[in-house]
Design a protein around this motif. Structure first.
Motif, PDB file in Angstrom:
ATOM      1  N   ARG A  22      76.076 142.798  89.233  1.00  0.00           N
ATOM      2  CA  ARG A  22      75.131 142.023  88.410  1.00  0.00           C
ATOM      3  C   ARG A  22      75.318 140.528  88.642  1.00  0.00           C
ATOM      4  O   ARG A  22      74.337 139.789  88.794  1.00  0.00           O
ATOM      5  N   THR A  23      76.562 140.078  88.692  1.00  0.00           N
ATOM      6  CA  THR A  23      76.829 138.668  88.975  1.00  0.00           C
ATOM      7  C   THR A  23      76.403 138.293  90.382  1.00  0.00           C
ATOM      8  O   THR A  23      75.792 137.240  90.599  1.00  0.00           O
ATOM      9  N   ALA A  24      76.712 139.167  91.348  1.00  0.00           N
ATOM     10  CA  ALA A  24      76.325 138.897  92.734  1.00  0.00           C
ATOM     11  C   ALA A  24      74.809 138.845  92.880  1.00  0.00           C
ATOM     12  O   ALA A  24      74.271 138.001  93.601  1.00  0.00           O
ATOM     13  N   SER A  25      74.105 139.724  92.189  1.00  0.00           N
ATOM     14  CA  SER A  25      72.637 139.722  92.264  1.00  0.00           C
ATOM     15  C   SER A  25      72.050 138.471  91.635  1.00  0.00           C
ATOM     16  O   SER A  25      71.038 137.945  92.107  1.00  0.00           O
ATOM     17  N   MET A  26      72.672 137.969  90.579  1.00  0.00           N
ATOM     18  CA  MET A  26      72.205 136.721  89.978  1.00  0.00           C
ATOM     19  C   MET A  26      72.399 135.551  90.937  1.00  0.00           C
ATOM     20  O   MET A  26      71.519 134.685  91.057  1.00  0.00           O
ATOM     21  N   VAL A  27      73.520 135.527  91.639  1.00  0.00           N
ATOM     22  CA  VAL A  27      73.756 134.474  92.634  1.00  0.00           C
ATOM     23  C   VAL A  27      72.727 134.578  93.761  1.00  0.00           C
ATOM     24  O   VAL A  27      72.183 133.564  94.225  1.00  0.00           O
ATOM     25  N   ILE A  28      72.430 135.789  94.188  1.00  0.00           N
ATOM     26  CA  ILE A  28      71.423 136.000  95.228  1.00  0.00           C
ATOM     27  C   ILE A  28      70.050 135.517  94.757  1.00  0.00           C
ATOM     28  O   ILE A  28      69.302 134.864  95.499  1.00  0.00           O
ATOM     29  N   LEU A  33      65.746 131.565  95.034  1.00  0.00           N
ATOM     30  CA  LEU A  33      64.874 130.676  94.274  1.00  0.00           C
ATOM     31  C   LEU A  33      64.925 129.264  94.840  1.00  0.00           C
ATOM     32  O   LEU A  33      63.874 128.625  95.061  1.00  0.00           O
ATOM     33  N   LEU A  34      66.140 128.774  95.112  1.00  0.00           N
ATOM     34  CA  LEU A  34      66.292 127.444  95.701  1.00  0.00           C
ATOM     35  C   LEU A  34      65.775 127.412  97.135  1.00  0.00           C
ATOM     36  O   LEU A  34      65.173 126.413  97.568  1.00  0.00           O
ATOM     37  N   ALA A  35      65.986 128.519  97.869  1.00  0.00           N
ATOM     38  CA  ALA A  35      65.501 128.579  99.250  1.00  0.00           C
ATOM     39  C   ALA A  35      63.980 128.521  99.304  1.00  0.00           C
ATOM     40  O   ALA A  35      63.400 127.874 100.189  1.00  0.00           O
ATOM     41  N   SER A  36      63.309 129.174  98.352  1.00  0.00           N
ATOM     42  CA  SER A  36      61.846 129.139  98.325  1.00  0.00           C
ATOM     43  C   SER A  36      61.340 127.726  98.047  1.00  0.00           C
ATOM     44  O   SER A  36      60.322 127.293  98.614  1.00  0.00           O
ATOM     45  N   LEU A  77      53.437 133.522 100.970  1.00  0.00           N
ATOM     46  CA  LEU A  77      54.694 134.264 101.030  1.00  0.00           C
ATOM     47  C   LEU A  77      55.818 133.535 100.295  1.00  0.00           C
ATOM     48  O   LEU A  77      56.655 134.165  99.640  1.00  0.00           O
ATOM     49  N   ILE A  78      55.824 132.197 100.383  1.00  0.00           N
ATOM     50  CA  ILE A  78      56.830 131.416  99.651  1.00  0.00           C
ATOM     51  C   ILE A  78      56.628 131.575  98.145  1.00  0.00           C
ATOM     52  O   ILE A  78      57.595 131.717  97.379  1.00  0.00           O
ATOM     53  N   ALA A  79      55.362 131.563  97.696  1.00  0.00           N
ATOM     54  CA  ALA A  79      55.079 131.763  96.272  1.00  0.00           C
ATOM     55  C   ALA A  79      55.518 133.155  95.817  1.00  0.00           C
ATOM     56  O   ALA A  79      56.074 133.319  94.721  1.00  0.00           O
ATOM     57  N   VAL A  80      55.283 134.168  96.661  1.00  0.00           N
ATOM     58  CA  VAL A  80      55.707 135.529  96.328  1.00  0.00           C
ATOM     59  C   VAL A  80      57.228 135.602  96.230  1.00  0.00           C
ATOM     60  O   VAL A  80      57.779 136.248  95.320  1.00  0.00           O
ATOM     61  N   LEU A  81      57.930 134.936  97.156  1.00  0.00           N
ATOM     62  CA  LEU A  81      59.393 134.909  97.114  1.00  0.00           C
ATOM     63  C   LEU A  81      59.896 134.225  95.844  1.00  0.00           C
ATOM     64  O   LEU A  81      60.841 134.702  95.199  1.00  0.00           O
ATOM     65  N   PHE A  82      59.258 133.124  95.456  1.00  0.00           N
ATOM     66  CA  PHE A  82      59.660 132.396  94.250  1.00  0.00           C
ATOM     67  C   PHE A  82      59.463 133.258  93.005  1.00  0.00           C
ATOM     68  O   PHE A  82      60.352 133.363  92.154  1.00  0.00           O
ATOM     69  N   ILE A  83      58.296 133.903  92.907  1.00  0.00           N
ATOM     70  CA  ILE A  83      57.988 134.722  91.733  1.00  0.00           C
ATOM     71  C   ILE A  83      58.891 135.950  91.672  1.00  0.00           C
ATOM     72  O   ILE A  83      59.397 136.314  90.592  1.00  0.00           O
ATOM     73  N   SER A  84      59.105 136.605  92.808  1.00  0.00           N
ATOM     74  CA  SER A  84      59.966 137.794  92.812  1.00  0.00           C
ATOM     75  C   SER A  84      61.412 137.443  92.469  1.00  0.00           C
ATOM     76  O   SER A  84      62.104 138.213  91.800  1.00  0.00           O
ATOM     77  N   SER A  85      61.878 136.259  92.886  1.00  0.00           N
ATOM     78  CA  SER A  85      63.231 135.820  92.528  1.00  0.00           C
ATOM     79  C   SER A  85      63.342 135.555  91.031  1.00  0.00           C
ATOM     80  O   SER A  85      64.344 135.918  90.394  1.00  0.00           O
TER      81      SER A  85
END
Length: 222
Positions: A22-28, A33-36, A77-85
């Motif tokens: 759970r912690t690792a997934s939050m970091v991911i 989110l920052l990468a997008s 695709l960047i917007a989709v990545l941001f929203i999915s994150s």
């Protein structure tokens, strides 16, 4: 009869690199989110000035119509990545496993398109490295327009190693989020079972007015 896992075994089952899934997934989720956001800034600079953050103009060789389609697709695709994150982070915090599915599907698509980008650079998602971009960046860093066969071999080996590591990292991300999905789902099911076990219905059905009048004589006789 199946023996129940001990508390230590239950904890170790949800660990990844000495960290809870759970912690690792939050970091991911925070990383993507920052990468997008960085990719969005990169695309805006590319559209406004013709060059990305690194100063490369790797899309200038495309015709105008193809570049418009390519840039529009990248922004979507960047917007989709941001929203999915965002969905994944909210799902992890609120223990809602369904919100992780969009991120998982996008990452599986990313791995598939990354493999296809080996045959055509246009298949990769924004931020995906490919051999053509690697050659252009190396030309800019070295100041050379052409490389010898020995230099090209070195570049190919370096690119292959980096590309393989990127694919392995993406596979690890998918595996970690899947394990987090299973953990949250099991946690939600356990919470529902506990609530059903201790759920007591305080509602008592009272007789109607007519039924109460019919019952009154019986009490008087007694």
């Amino acid at each position: 009869m199946i023996a129940k896992a001990s508390p230590s075994e239950s904890v170790e089952r949800h660990l990844t690199f000495c960290c809870h899934v759970r912690t690792a997934s939050m970091v991911i989720g925070v990383y993507y989110l920052l990468a997008s956001v960085m990719l969005c800034v990169d695309q805006i600079l590319d559209v406004a000035y013709g060059k990305n953050i690194c100063g490369s103009a790797y899309k200038e060789q495309l015709p105008a119509k193809e570049r418009i389609i390519d840039v529009t697709t990248d922004f979507i695709l960047i917007a989709v990545l941001f929203i999915s994150s965002l969905h994944m982070l909210y799902g992890i915090i609120k223990f809602r496993e369904r919100l992780l599915l969009s991120f998982l599907l996008l990452q599986c698509l990313d791995i598939f398109l990354s493999v296809l980008s080996l045959f055509s650079p246009s298949w990769g998602l924004p931020g995906t490295i490919n051999y053509d971009k690697a050659v252009m960046h190396w030309q800019k860093l070295s100041g050379k327009k052409e490389f010898t066969s020995n230099e090209m071999t070195k570049l190919f080996i370096i690119f292959t190693v980096i590309f393989t590591l990127c694919i392995l990292i993406k596979v690890y991300v998918v595996n970690c989020v899947i394990r987090c999905y299973r953990f949250i789902k099991a946690h939600a099911e356990e919470a529902r079972n506990v609530s059903c076990k201790y759920d007591i219905n305080p509602m008592i059905k009272l007789p109607s007015y007519d039924e109460a009048l019919m019952m009154a004589p019986a009490y008087k006789k007694v």
